[in-house]
Design an enzyme around this catalytic site. Structure first.
Site, PDB file in Angstrom:
ATOM      1  N   SER A 118       8.574  -6.232 -25.252  1.00 45.50           N
ATOM      2  CA  SER A 118       7.276  -6.895 -25.189  1.00 45.50           C
ATOM      3  C   SER A 118       6.120  -6.008 -24.747  1.00 45.50           C
ATOM      4  O   SER A 118       5.297  -5.626 -25.556  1.00 45.50           O
ATOM      5  CB  SER A 118       7.366  -8.135 -24.298  1.00 45.50           C
ATOM      6  N   HIS A 123      -1.686   1.185 -14.365  1.00 43.55           N
ATOM      7  CA  HIS A 123      -3.054   1.312 -13.863  1.00 43.55           C
ATOM      8  C   HIS A 123      -3.023   2.172 -12.605  1.00 43.55           C
ATOM      9  O   HIS A 123      -2.069   2.103 -11.820  1.00 43.55           O
ATOM     10  CB  HIS A 123      -3.657  -0.059 -13.529  1.00 43.55           C
ATOM     11  N   CYS A 146      12.083  -8.756 -23.155  1.00 44.10           N
ATOM     12  CA  CYS A 146      12.621 -10.040 -23.596  1.00 44.10           C
ATOM     13  C   CYS A 146      13.909  -9.767 -24.347  1.00 44.10           C
ATOM     14  O   CYS A 146      13.893  -9.171 -25.413  1.00 44.10           O
ATOM     15  CB  CYS A 146      11.618 -10.756 -24.493  1.00 44.10           C
TER      16      CYS A 146
END
Length: 269
Positions: A118, A123, A146
């Site tokens: 997925s 960051h 997933c």
């Protein structure tokens, strides 16, 4: 479509469980002057720019067997960077036996699995104390899969990719999948601790605390480096340039900073 897990449970359709890993690392530095602080932030910005972070996430996607659809990356002004990988979801083509075991994951050169997933994001957050000489850098990486492969298999590589003083690691499993009789499965692998996915030679370097909620499939581990060498926290010079009193004062500041991050609370007003 029917699938079988390692425990010989035949699933009804695809494995719909979502497994999410959140990896937060911290680098601490003492920067006495404005010039030192700016030099440290510039160094961190270069060391962990969007290009390098993209390379790290590409290796993570290989480890969990994700097929990358799109990459969005950005270096920010004055500092910081972010990278997001959109990766496809789909059926499991092949699942290795070790994907179920509580053990450290492979490094990129050992990965051969093909599997769709997925998303993966990173960051960075450089920051500094407004009046004292402490600067910190934080990188947040989130890996969500997933299917049958756990993103914990990327943890070994992630830890080795960053020079870190502290780490906070969270893992959770959400949703459910069904067997052919309609019985819900809320987790499809055994796990007692995130630490089981960290190699022994790395665990020896850190103090570690677990906070787990087993009935809700929530696992949390935080890590703080055991040994303290002041030279590793000075930017551009060594402790030989400091008086014994200065060394003691800086050491105290740094250790308080790390303890506050590790325990998640302020010790000094």
């Amino acid at each position: 479509m029917e699938q079988k897990t390692e425990h010989n449970v035949t699933l009804h359709g695809f494995n719909n469980l979502t497994k999410s890993l959140s990896f937060n690392m911290y680098d601490i530095c003492y920067t006495k002057t404005k010039e030192e602080r700016e030099a440290y932030i510039e160094y961190i910005d270069e060391q962990y720019n969007a290009e390098r972070l993209t390379s790290i996430l590409k290796n993570v996607s290989d480890i969990i067997g994700a097929h990358v659809l799109n990459v969005a990356k950005q270096d920010y002004v004055p500092q910081g960077a972010s990278v997001t990988f959109l990766v496809s979801e789909g059926p499991v083509v092949e699942v290795p036996t070790e994907s179920y075991e509580e053990s450290p994951g492979p490094l990129p050169e050992n990965v051969v699995l093909q599997l769709d997933k997925s998303h993966i994001t990173v960051h960075t957050y450089p920051e500094y104390h407004p009046t004292e000489g402490i600067s910190t850098f934080r990188a947040d990486i989130d890996v969500s899969t997933c299917g049958e492969i756990s993103p914990l298999k990327a943890l070994n590589y992630l830890i080795r990719s960053f020079d870190t003083d502290l780490m906070t690691i969270d893992y959770k499993v959400r949703g459910f999948t069904r067997d052919i009789h309609g019985y819900k499965l809320f987790i499809d692998h055994d796990i007692s601790s995130i630490q089981n996915y960290i190699p022994e030679e790395i665990k020896e370097l850190f103090h570690m605390i677990d906070v787990n909620v087993y009935q809700d499939n929530i696992f949390h581990t935080k890590c703080k480096r055991r040994e303290f060498d002041l030279n590793n926290y000075l930017f551009g010079y060594t402790k030989d340039r400091l008086t014994p009193e200065e060394q003691e004062d800086i050491t105290k500041q740094l250790q308080i900073e790390m303890d506050e991050i590790y325990y998640g609370k302020n010790f000094v007003n």
